[in-house]
Scaffold this motif. Structure first.
Motif, PDB file in Angstrom:
ATOM      1  N   GLN A  18       0.824  -1.206   0.000  1.00 35.31           N
ATOM      2  CA  GLN A  18       0.000   0.000   0.000  1.00 35.31           C
ATOM      3  C   GLN A  18       0.859   1.258   0.000  1.00 35.31           C
ATOM      4  O   GLN A  18       0.499   2.250  -0.640  1.00 35.31           O
ATOM      5  N   ILE A  19       1.975   1.228   0.708  1.00 35.96           N
ATOM      6  CA  ILE A  19       2.884   2.379   0.698  1.00 35.96           C
ATOM      7  C   ILE A  19       3.368   2.622  -0.731  1.00 35.96           C
ATOM      8  O   ILE A  19       3.429   3.757  -1.197  1.00 35.96           O
ATOM      9  N   GLY A  20       3.701   1.541  -1.431  1.00 34.49           N
ATOM     10  CA  GLY A  20       4.136   1.658  -2.824  1.00 34.49           C
ATOM     11  C   GLY A  20       3.041   2.204  -3.724  1.00 34.49           C
ATOM     12  O   GLY A  20       3.289   3.097  -4.553  1.00 34.49           O
ATOM     13  N   LEU A  21       1.825   1.679  -3.579  1.00 38.57           N
ATOM     14  CA  LEU A  21       0.694   2.169  -4.388  1.00 38.57           C
ATOM     15  C   LEU A  21       0.471   3.666  -4.180  1.00 38.57           C
ATOM     16  O   LEU A  21       0.325   4.430  -5.145  1.00 38.57           O
ATOM     17  N   TYR A  22       0.439   4.058  -2.918  1.00 34.80           N
ATOM     18  CA  TYR A  22       0.219   5.458  -2.577  1.00 34.80           C
ATOM     19  C   TYR A  22       1.347   6.324  -3.131  1.00 34.80           C
ATOM     20  O   TYR A  22       1.101   7.391  -3.705  1.00 34.80           O
ATOM     21  N   SER A  23       2.584   5.871  -2.990  1.00 32.41           N
ATOM     22  CA  SER A  23       3.725   6.648  -3.460  1.00 32.41           C
ATOM     23  C   SER A  23       3.685   6.849  -4.969  1.00 32.41           C
ATOM     24  O   SER A  23       3.903   7.959  -5.461  1.00 32.41           O
ATOM     25  N   VAL A  24       3.406   5.792  -5.700  1.00 28.01           N
ATOM     26  CA  VAL A  24       3.350   5.888  -7.162  1.00 28.01           C
ATOM     27  C   VAL A  24       2.205   6.804  -7.593  1.00 28.01           C
ATOM     28  O   VAL A  24       2.381   7.693  -8.435  1.00 28.01           O
ATOM     29  N   ALA A  25       1.033   6.605  -7.013  1.00 28.07           N
ATOM     30  CA  ALA A  25      -0.123   7.427  -7.384  1.00 28.07           C
ATOM     31  C   ALA A  25       0.080   8.888  -6.983  1.00 28.07           C
ATOM     32  O   ALA A  25      -0.269   9.799  -7.743  1.00 28.07           O
ATOM     33  N   GLY A  26       0.643   9.099  -5.810  1.00 25.80           N
ATOM     34  CA  GLY A  26       0.886  10.469  -5.349  1.00 25.80           C
ATOM     35  C   GLY A  26       1.893  11.189  -6.219  1.00 25.80           C
ATOM     36  O   GLY A  26       1.690  12.348  -6.605  1.00 25.80           O
ATOM     37  N   GLN A  27       2.982  10.509  -6.547  1.00 20.73           N
ATOM     38  CA  GLN A  27       3.999  11.133  -7.382  1.00 20.73           C
ATOM     39  C   GLN A  27       3.463  11.390  -8.786  1.00 20.73           C
ATOM     40  O   GLN A  27       3.769  12.413  -9.395  1.00 20.73           O
ATOM     41  N   GLU A  41       5.370  21.756   4.223  1.00 23.50           N
ATOM     42  CA  GLU A  41       3.979  22.034   3.902  1.00 23.50           C
ATOM     43  C   GLU A  41       3.393  20.774   3.288  1.00 23.50           C
ATOM     44  O   GLU A  41       4.019  20.142   2.442  1.00 23.50           O
ATOM     45  N   GLY A  42       2.235  20.384   3.732  1.00 22.47           N
ATOM     46  CA  GLY A  42       1.613  19.162   3.230  1.00 22.47           C
ATOM     47  C   GLY A  42       1.294  19.247   1.744  1.00 22.47           C
ATOM     48  O   GLY A  42       1.117  20.332   1.191  1.00 22.47           O
ATOM     49  N   ILE A  43       1.234  18.101   1.122  1.00 21.62           N
ATOM     50  CA  ILE A  43       0.847  18.007  -0.277  1.00 21.62           C
ATOM     51  C   ILE A  43      -0.550  17.401  -0.307  1.00 21.62           C
ATOM     52  O   ILE A  43      -0.746  16.275   0.150  1.00 21.62           O
ATOM     53  N   ALA A  44      -1.494  18.158  -0.797  1.00 19.26           N
ATOM     54  CA  ALA A  44      -2.875  17.676  -0.852  1.00 19.26           C
ATOM     55  C   ALA A  44      -3.057  16.787  -2.078  1.00 19.26           C
ATOM     56  O   ALA A  44      -2.833  17.228  -3.201  1.00 19.26           O
ATOM     57  N   LEU A  45      -3.430  15.558  -1.835  1.00 22.21           N
ATOM     58  CA  LEU A  45      -3.717  14.632  -2.930  1.00 22.21           C
ATOM     59  C   LEU A  45      -5.226  14.494  -3.065  1.00 22.21           C
ATOM     60  O   LEU A  45      -5.949  14.454  -2.070  1.00 22.21           O
ATOM     61  N   THR A  46      -5.684  14.403  -4.296  1.00 20.21           N
ATOM     62  CA  THR A  46      -7.108  14.270  -4.549  1.00 20.21           C
ATOM     63  C   THR A  46      -7.363  13.003  -5.355  1.00 20.21           C
ATOM     64  O   THR A  46      -6.426  12.330  -5.787  1.00 20.21           O
ATOM     65  N   GLY A  47      -8.621  12.690  -5.542  1.00 20.27           N
ATOM     66  CA  GLY A  47      -8.995  11.548  -6.367  1.00 20.27           C
ATOM     67  C   GLY A  47      -8.434  10.237  -5.845  1.00 20.27           C
ATOM     68  O   GLY A  47      -8.328  10.023  -4.634  1.00 20.27           O
ATOM     69  N   THR A  48      -8.059   9.372  -6.770  1.00 20.21           N
ATOM     70  CA  THR A  48      -7.576   8.036  -6.411  1.00 20.21           C
ATOM     71  C   THR A  48      -6.333   8.105  -5.540  1.00 20.21           C
ATOM     72  O   THR A  48      -6.206   7.343  -4.576  1.00 20.21           O
ATOM     73  N   ALA A  49      -5.412   9.012  -5.838  1.00 18.59           N
ATOM     74  CA  ALA A  49      -4.189   9.128  -5.033  1.00 18.59           C
ATOM     75  C   ALA A  49      -4.528   9.465  -3.579  1.00 18.59           C
ATOM     76  O   ALA A  49      -3.966   8.881  -2.644  1.00 18.59           O
ATOM     77  N   GLY A  50      -5.442  10.383  -3.367  1.00 16.74           N
ATOM     78  CA  GLY A  50      -5.862  10.738  -2.012  1.00 16.74           C
ATOM     79  C   GLY A  50      -6.557   9.583  -1.311  1.00 16.74           C
ATOM     80  O   GLY A  50      -6.344   9.343  -0.115  1.00 16.74           O
ATOM     81  N   ARG A  51      -7.370   8.851  -2.055  1.00 14.72           N
ATOM     82  CA  ARG A  51      -8.064   7.704  -1.456  1.00 14.72           C
ATOM     83  C   ARG A  51      -7.082   6.592  -1.109  1.00 14.72           C
ATOM     84  O   ARG A  51      -7.214   5.928  -0.080  1.00 14.72           O
ATOM     85  N   LEU A  52      -6.065   6.375  -1.961  1.00 16.13           N
ATOM     86  CA  LEU A  52      -5.046   5.361  -1.653  1.00 16.13           C
ATOM     87  C   LEU A  52      -4.261   5.750  -0.404  1.00 16.13           C
ATOM     88  O   LEU A  52      -3.910   4.891   0.407  1.00 16.13           O
ATOM     89  N   LYS A  53      -4.001   7.036  -0.239  1.00 15.41           N
ATOM     90  CA  LYS A  53      -3.315   7.502   0.977  1.00 15.41           C
ATOM     91  C   LYS A  53      -4.160   7.217   2.215  1.00 15.41           C
ATOM     92  O   LYS A  53      -3.674   6.711   3.219  1.00 15.41           O
ATOM     93  N   ILE A  98      -8.648  -2.037  -0.219  1.00 15.84           N
ATOM     94  CA  ILE A  98      -7.855  -1.151  -1.079  1.00 15.84           C
ATOM     95  C   ILE A  98      -8.654  -0.741  -2.325  1.00 15.84           C
ATOM     96  O   ILE A  98      -8.867   0.457  -2.548  1.00 15.84           O
ATOM     97  N   PRO A  99      -9.124  -1.695  -3.148  1.00 16.37           N
ATOM     98  CA  PRO A  99      -9.910  -1.254  -4.310  1.00 16.37           C
ATOM     99  C   PRO A  99     -11.259  -0.649  -3.903  1.00 16.37           C
ATOM    100  O   PRO A  99     -11.760   0.256  -4.582  1.00 16.37           O
ATOM    101  N   ALA A 100     -11.830  -1.129  -2.791  1.00 18.31           N
ATOM    102  CA  ALA A 100     -13.110  -0.581  -2.355  1.00 18.31           C
ATOM    103  C   ALA A 100     -12.980   0.905  -2.034  1.00 18.31           C
ATOM    104  O   ALA A 100     -13.854   1.704  -2.385  1.00 18.31           O
TER     105      ALA A 100
END
Length: 129
Positions: A18-27, A41-53, A98-100
């Motif tokens: 999950q750390i890998g999934l989040y990292s790839v999607a976030g980057q 300063e935090g990085i706001a992730l949205t969409g799938t990347a935010g949900r994976l986080k 995770i997919p849910a």
């Protein structure tokens, strides 16, 4: 190793995944430059990347209780078919979560989370009986 400890080990490896999934999607969302800078300063992730986080963070929370349950059952020699089943239900729920979460499966995400949580609570209860 007890089945509960095997499930715990696999749950920890799932956390690494999950750390890998989040990292790839976030980057992919914010770019390499943002991903490499200090997190003053935090990085706001949205969409799938935010949900994976958020799914990853949720697993950290659930993993704490499950670790306690698996260790108590294993160290006290109370592993049974029931506790083994609970451990595998927890792991299956965390995999499905995770997919849910990533794809917004409503109401399945909450039901899947509940199954994993109840399995953990049942293991803790079994340790006291």
């Amino acid at each position: 190793m007890t089945p509960e400890l095997t499930a715990l080990t696999l749950a920890a490896l799932l956390q690494v995944f999950q750390i890998g999934l989040y990292s790839v999607a976030g980057q992919a969302q914010v770019g390499t430059k943002a991903a490499l800078k200090p997190r003053d300063e935090g990085i706001a992730l949205t969409g799938t990347a935010g949900r994976l986080k958020r799914a990853m963070e949720n697993h950290f929370e659930g993993l704490i209780l499950f670790t306690i349950a698996a260790l108590v059952i294993s160290v006290s020699g109370q592993s049974t078919g029931f506790t083994t089943g609970c451990a595998w239900i927890y792991l299956a729920a965390r995999i499905l979560y995770i997919p849910a979460y990533a794809f917004g499966w409503v109401p399945w995400r909450s039901l899947i989370w509940g199954a994993g949580f109840l399995a953990t609570v049942a293991m803790l209860g079994a340790a006291l009986i």
